[in-house]
Design an enzyme around this catalytic site. Structure first.
Site, PDB file in Angstrom:
ATOM      1  N   LYS A  56      -0.911 -14.685 -11.723  1.00  0.00           N
ATOM      2  CA  LYS A  56      -2.188 -13.965 -11.700  1.00  0.00           C
ATOM      3  C   LYS A  56      -3.353 -14.881 -12.062  1.00  0.00           C
ATOM      4  O   LYS A  56      -4.464 -14.732 -11.535  1.00  0.00           O
ATOM      5  CB  LYS A  56      -2.121 -12.750 -12.631  1.00  0.00           C
ATOM      6  CG  LYS A  56      -1.131 -11.680 -12.160  1.00  0.00           C
ATOM      7  CD  LYS A  56      -1.534 -11.124 -10.805  1.00  0.00           C
ATOM      8  CE  LYS A  56      -0.617 -10.035 -10.306  1.00  0.00           C
ATOM      9  NZ  LYS A  56      -1.047  -9.483  -9.006  1.00  0.00           N
ATOM     10  N   ASN A  69      -2.802  -7.216  -2.513  1.00  0.00           N
ATOM     11  CA  ASN A  69      -2.474  -6.387  -3.677  1.00  0.00           C
ATOM     12  C   ASN A  69      -0.994  -6.439  -4.073  1.00  0.00           C
ATOM     13  O   ASN A  69      -0.672  -6.251  -5.242  1.00  0.00           O
ATOM     14  CB  ASN A  69      -2.884  -4.936  -3.368  1.00  0.00           C
ATOM     15  CG  ASN A  69      -2.224  -3.952  -4.311  1.00  0.00           C
ATOM     16  OD1 ASN A  69      -2.677  -3.749  -5.449  1.00  0.00           O
ATOM     17  ND2 ASN A  69      -1.123  -3.321  -3.873  1.00  0.00           N
ATOM     18  N   SER A 104      -4.882  -9.696 -12.509  1.00  0.00           N
ATOM     19  CA  SER A 104      -4.503  -8.857 -13.641  1.00  0.00           C
ATOM     20  C   SER A 104      -5.189  -9.363 -14.900  1.00  0.00           C
ATOM     21  O   SER A 104      -5.475 -10.564 -15.019  1.00  0.00           O
ATOM     22  CB  SER A 104      -2.984  -8.934 -13.859  1.00  0.00           C
ATOM     23  OG  SER A 104      -2.631  -8.326 -15.078  1.00  0.00           O
ATOM     24  N   ALA A 157       0.816  -1.229   0.000  1.00  0.00           N
ATOM     25  CA  ALA A 157       0.000   0.000   0.000  1.00  0.00           C
ATOM     26  C   ALA A 157       0.844   1.272   0.000  1.00  0.00           C
ATOM     27  O   ALA A 157       0.310   2.364   0.161  1.00  0.00           O
ATOM     28  CB  ALA A 157      -0.942  -0.009   1.208  1.00  0.00           C
ATOM     29  N   SER A 158       2.148   1.147  -0.204  1.00  0.00           N
ATOM     30  CA  SER A 158       2.991   2.354  -0.193  1.00  0.00           C
ATOM     31  C   SER A 158       2.912   3.122  -1.510  1.00  0.00           C
ATOM     32  O   SER A 158       3.222   4.303  -1.556  1.00  0.00           O
ATOM     33  CB  SER A 158       4.453   1.970   0.080  1.00  0.00           C
ATOM     34  OG  SER A 158       4.859   0.916  -0.776  1.00  0.00           O
ATOM     35  N   ASN A 166       7.579  -8.350   4.465  1.00  0.00           N
ATOM     36  CA  ASN A 166       7.710  -8.980   3.155  1.00  0.00           C
ATOM     37  C   ASN A 166       6.662 -10.089   3.111  1.00  0.00           C
ATOM     38  O   ASN A 166       6.841 -11.147   3.718  1.00  0.00           O
ATOM     39  CB  ASN A 166       9.129  -9.549   3.000  1.00  0.00           C
ATOM     40  CG  ASN A 166       9.262 -10.394   1.761  1.00  0.00           C
ATOM     41  OD1 ASN A 166       8.363 -10.430   0.917  1.00  0.00           O
ATOM     42  ND2 ASN A 166      10.378 -11.094   1.631  1.00  0.00           N
ATOM     43  N   TYR A 201       4.492 -14.073 -14.482  1.00  0.00           N
ATOM     44  CA  TYR A 201       3.454 -13.153 -13.972  1.00  0.00           C
ATOM     45  C   TYR A 201       2.053 -13.672 -14.319  1.00  0.00           C
ATOM     46  O   TYR A 201       1.162 -13.697 -13.468  1.00  0.00           O
ATOM     47  CB  TYR A 201       3.691 -11.772 -14.598  1.00  0.00           C
ATOM     48  CG  TYR A 201       2.779 -10.677 -14.095  1.00  0.00           C
ATOM     49  CD1 TYR A 201       3.054 -10.012 -12.908  1.00  0.00           C
ATOM     50  CD2 TYR A 201       1.657 -10.291 -14.824  1.00  0.00           C
ATOM     51  CE1 TYR A 201       2.229  -8.999 -12.456  1.00  0.00           C
ATOM     52  CE2 TYR A 201       0.835  -9.269 -14.382  1.00  0.00           C
ATOM     53  CZ  TYR A 201       1.125  -8.623 -13.198  1.00  0.00           C
ATOM     54  OH  TYR A 201       0.303  -7.623 -12.748  1.00  0.00           O
TER      55      TYR A 201
END
Ligand code: NAP
Length: 247
Positions: A160, A91, A143, A14-15, A64, A156
């Protein structure tokens, strides 16, 4: 009054980017938010400051999430502080794009560990209090490229696509406890992740998006809030927020 007044939520990653927008939108709707990040403490602190400026509460959660011990300890820290967890948003995600001919074991393992295995670690930790409460909303960020092929993204895409399959089984098993589990599947969204794609390739991608532009992190966050606030009878589903790029 927000639509999620007094609810407790954790957002992983969330950064920055989509996770940041989700954390802010959940706070705007009344949630007390756990803001997870891995490295970027200064950015996470900015998110926390923005949440506090809305008069909402939040907790910074460095962890992490690809590490099972850290992921579970993160959920425990939040529960020790607040005693409740209503919404878990998985997320956090990374890319290590390479064609299969060049992809290393490390490229493969890092992406699967961070994007897929972490969803298992965080979901299994979060579901315990949710089962006791007989209430929970788990929202996994997949995604468009978990549904359709993208060159250089075998790792990836597998992670996903795995999230989508995992979500359906989790939804089936957890429904009897009042827990819903759903996916939001973004298309190309304006974040640091997309900025790693060469500009020329970005232009080619944009030309193929029916709505003619990239998505905004805030547009992904709205779908998450919809599922959390208004999705009481929705489980095991996915919302595609991709400008029509994959139909
Ligand atoms: P981003 O801008 O690169 O931000 C990634 C976030 O994940 C950062 O907050 C980062 O923390 C965090 N993170 C990465 N690895 C982590 C770990 N091991 N533990 C904890 N946090 C970790 O990414 P984004 O574009 O917002 O993407 C967010 C999600 O949406 C991802 O799952 C991504 O796959 C998905 N998505 C993105 C797009 C797109 O076009 N952007 C499209 C479809 C799906 P630090 O800041 O501390 O490093």
């Amino acid at each position: 009054m927000g639509r999620l007044e007094g609810k407790y939520a954790i957002v992983t990653g969330a950064s920055r980017g989509i996770g940041r927008a989700i954390a802010l939108e959940l706070a705007r709707e009344g949630c007390i938010v756990g803001v997870n990040y891995q490295h970027n403490q200064a950015l996470a602190e900015e998110v926390a400051a923005e949440i506090k400026s809305m008069g909402r509460e939040c907790m910074l959660l460095q962890a992490n999430v690809a590490d099972p011990t850290e992921a579970r300890a993160m959920v425990r820290r939040f529960l020790d502080a607040y005693g409740r967890l209503d919404i878990m948003v998985n997320n956090a995600g990374i890319t290590r794009d390479r064609s299969l001919r060049k992809m290393t074991d490390e490229d493969w393992l890092q992406v699967i560990q961070t994007n897929l295995n972490a969803v298992f670690f965080c979901t299994t930790a979060a579901m315990q209090p949710m089962i006791e409460q007989q209430y929970g909303r788990i929202i996994n960020i997949s995604s468009m490229n978990g549904q359709t092929a993208a060159f250089g993204q075998a790792n990836y895409g597998a992670s996903k696509g795995g999230i989508i399959a995992f979500t359906k089984t989790a939804a089936l098993e957890l429904a009897k406890y009042g827990i819903t589990v759903n996916v939001v599947a973004p298309g190309f969204t304006l974040t640091d992740m997309l900025s790693k794609v060469p500009e020329e390739v970005q232009n080619q991608i944009k030309a193929r998006i029916p709505l003619g532009r990239f998505g905004l992190p805030e547009e992904m966050a709205k779908a998450v809030v919809f599922l959390a606030a208004d999705g009481d009878y929705i489980t095991g589903q996915q919302i595609n927020v991709n400008g029509g790029a994959y139909m």
